[in-house]
Design a protein around this motif. Structure first.
Motif, PDB file in Angstrom:
ATOM      1  N   PHE A  10     -48.406   4.974 -12.499  1.00 19.48           N
ATOM      2  CA  PHE A  10     -47.308   4.516 -12.780  1.00 19.48           C
ATOM      3  C   PHE A  10     -46.550   3.615 -12.443  1.00 19.48           C
ATOM      4  O   PHE A  10     -46.345   3.099 -11.425  1.00 19.48           O
ATOM      5  CB  PHE A  10     -46.173   6.018 -13.426  1.00 19.48           C
ATOM      6  CG  PHE A  10     -46.644   7.376 -13.902  1.00 19.48           C
ATOM      7  CD1 PHE A  10     -46.211   7.290 -15.317  1.00 19.48           C
ATOM      8  CD2 PHE A  10     -46.989   8.606 -13.458  1.00 19.48           C
ATOM      9  CE1 PHE A  10     -46.537   8.937 -16.106  1.00 19.48           C
ATOM     10  CE2 PHE A  10     -47.721   9.862 -14.055  1.00 19.48           C
ATOM     11  CZ  PHE A  10     -47.274   9.439 -15.359  1.00 19.48           C
ATOM     12  N   GLU A  11     -45.879   3.031 -12.970  1.00 14.00           N
ATOM     13  CA  GLU A  11     -45.514   1.888 -13.022  1.00 14.00           C
ATOM     14  C   GLU A  11     -43.908   1.844 -13.234  1.00 14.00           C
ATOM     15  O   GLU A  11     -43.802   3.394 -13.723  1.00 14.00           O
ATOM     16  CB  GLU A  11     -45.331   0.739 -13.930  1.00 14.00           C
ATOM     17  CG  GLU A  11     -46.527  -0.610 -14.610  1.00 14.00           C
ATOM     18  CD  GLU A  11     -47.170  -0.612 -13.861  1.00 14.00           C
ATOM     19  OE1 GLU A  11     -46.380  -1.895 -12.584  1.00 14.00           O
ATOM     20  OE2 GLU A  11     -47.794  -0.697 -13.160  1.00 14.00           O
TER      21      GLU A  11
ATOM     22  N   ASP B  86     -42.307   3.714 -15.966  1.00  7.28           N
ATOM     23  CA  ASP B  86     -43.272   4.793 -16.746  1.00  7.28           C
ATOM     24  C   ASP B  86     -42.822   5.895 -16.887  1.00  7.28           C
ATOM     25  O   ASP B  86     -43.526   6.823 -17.233  1.00  7.28           O
ATOM     26  CB  ASP B  86     -44.710   4.524 -16.974  1.00  7.28           C
ATOM     27  CG  ASP B  86     -45.415   2.850 -17.983  1.00  7.28           C
ATOM     28  OD1 ASP B  86     -44.665   2.620 -18.282  1.00  7.28           O
ATOM     29  OD2 ASP B  86     -46.163   2.444 -17.547  1.00  7.28           O
ATOM     30  N   ASN B  87     -42.744   6.663 -15.643  1.00  3.68           N
ATOM     31  CA  ASN B  87     -42.421   7.992 -15.707  1.00  3.68           C
ATOM     32  C   ASN B  87     -41.825   8.676 -15.757  1.00  3.68           C
ATOM     33  O   ASN B  87     -40.766   7.935 -17.379  1.00  3.68           O
ATOM     34  CB  ASN B  87     -41.700   7.358 -13.356  1.00  3.68           C
ATOM     35  CG  ASN B  87     -40.538   7.811 -13.497  1.00  3.68           C
ATOM     36  OD1 ASN B  87     -39.646   7.862 -14.369  1.00  3.68           O
ATOM     37  ND2 ASN B  87     -39.977   6.778 -12.697  1.00  3.68           N
TER      38      ASN B  87
ATOM     39  N   ARG C 155     -51.218   8.809 -12.370  1.00  2.00           N
ATOM     40  CA  ARG C 155     -51.907  10.017 -13.412  1.00  2.00           C
ATOM     41  C   ARG C 155     -52.756  10.540 -13.123  1.00  2.00           C
ATOM     42  O   ARG C 155     -53.423  10.322 -11.851  1.00  2.00           O
ATOM     43  CB  ARG C 155     -51.797   8.266 -14.949  1.00  2.00           C
ATOM     44  CG  ARG C 155     -50.898   8.435 -15.755  1.00  2.00           C
ATOM     45  CD  ARG C 155     -50.705   7.577 -16.370  1.00  2.00           C
ATOM     46  NE  ARG C 155     -50.388   6.521 -17.546  1.00  2.00           N
ATOM     47  CZ  ARG C 155     -49.809   5.668 -16.850  1.00  2.00           C
ATOM     48  NH1 ARG C 155     -49.940   5.132 -15.806  1.00  2.00           N
ATOM     49  NH2 ARG C 155     -48.026   5.170 -17.363  1.00  2.00           N
TER      50      ARG C 155
ATOM     51  N   GLN D 236     -37.559   7.554 -16.705  1.00  2.00           N
ATOM     52  CA  GLN D 236     -37.399   6.650 -17.015  1.00  2.00           C
ATOM     53  C   GLN D 236     -37.728   6.429 -18.923  1.00  2.00           C
ATOM     54  O   GLN D 236     -37.189   5.629 -19.252  1.00  2.00           O
ATOM     55  CB  GLN D 236     -37.611   6.038 -16.393  1.00  2.00           C
ATOM     56  CG  GLN D 236     -36.992   5.474 -14.316  1.00  2.00           C
ATOM     57  CD  GLN D 236     -35.932   5.516 -14.328  1.00  2.00           C
ATOM     58  OE1 GLN D 236     -35.142   4.211 -15.542  1.00  2.00           O
ATOM     59  NE2 GLN D 236     -35.339   6.040 -14.037  1.00  2.00           N
ATOM     60  N   GLN D 237     -38.895   7.305 -18.775  1.00  2.00           N
ATOM     61  CA  GLN D 237     -38.985   7.107 -20.705  1.00  2.00           C
ATOM     62  C   GLN D 237     -38.792   7.713 -21.718  1.00  2.00           C
ATOM     63  O   GLN D 237     -37.867   7.306 -22.142  1.00  2.00           O
ATOM     64  CB  GLN D 237     -40.228   8.089 -20.606  1.00  2.00           C
ATOM     65  CG  GLN D 237     -41.595   6.724 -20.249  1.00  2.00           C
ATOM     66  CD  GLN D 237     -42.790   7.181 -20.170  1.00  2.00           C
ATOM     67  OE1 GLN D 237     -42.823   8.542 -21.302  1.00  2.00           O
ATOM     68  NE2 GLN D 237     -44.194   6.969 -19.316  1.00  2.00           N
TER      69      GLN D 237
ATOM     70  N   SER E  30     -36.179   5.989 -24.386  1.00  2.00           N
ATOM     71  CA  SER E  30     -36.499   6.009 -25.618  1.00  2.00           C
ATOM     72  C   SER E  30     -35.281   7.583 -26.573  1.00  2.00           C
ATOM     73  O   SER E  30     -35.308   7.392 -27.110  1.00  2.00           O
ATOM     74  CB  SER E  30     -37.958   7.005 -25.706  1.00  2.00           C
ATOM     75  OG  SER E  30     -37.829   8.196 -25.030  1.00  2.00           O
TER      76      SER E  30
END
Length: 146
Positions: A80-81, A84-85, A74, A88-89, A93
């Motif tokens: 970033f896990e 969490d990128n 970040r 992938q988010q 979502s």
């Protein structure tokens, strides 16, 4: 524009001339464009994507961008896990993301700073994205001059 498959409805119905025009359009923009499948493969990208990420077409097809993403940070320097990128988010979502700042550490230990946008793509009647389109621009100069 490079593509291994043509999954979206508009591409399936496009004429060869329309496909050629679409490919030329993608290759003229300065922003990187990549389309990721749910299984993590890159299914399409434009020339700018490789230029910005400093990867060849072959490296992109082989998934070498994943090694950059594993070292993503970040703006404050925290990593970033993996899930969490931004891509992938958006898979998780089903929602688009705008202007996420991501730093990618290269093998030479420099950092490429990107402004990333994502857009999940859905097949008719499905609620889970089958692909996520990711666009990005190099903002390294802006970050370094802050």
């Amino acid at each position: 524009m490079d593509s291994n498959e043509q999954d979206s409805g508009c591409v399936e119905s496009a004429t060869p001339g329309e496909l050629k025009r679409y490919a030329a359009l993608l290759d003229t923009v300065n922003e990187g464009v990549m389309v990721h499948s749910a299984d993590g493969r890159v299914v399409m990208f434009n020339r700018a994507a490789g230029d910005i990420l400093r990867l060849s077409d072959q490296q992109l097809w082989q998934g070498e961008h994943h090694s950059l993403c594993q070292r993503a940070v970040r703006e404050d320097g925290t990593p970033f896990e993996p899930l969490d990128n931004p891509v992938q988010q958006s898979f998780a979502s089903g929602k688009p993301l705008r202007q996420v700042v991501v730093g990618l550490k290269t093998a030479m230990e420099s950092t490429i700073w990107l402004s990333v946008n994502t857009m999940p793509l859905f097949r008719d009647g499905e609620s889970v994205p089958f692909e996520v389109m990711c666009t990005f621009s190099d903002i390294t100069r802006s970050i370094l001059h802050k």
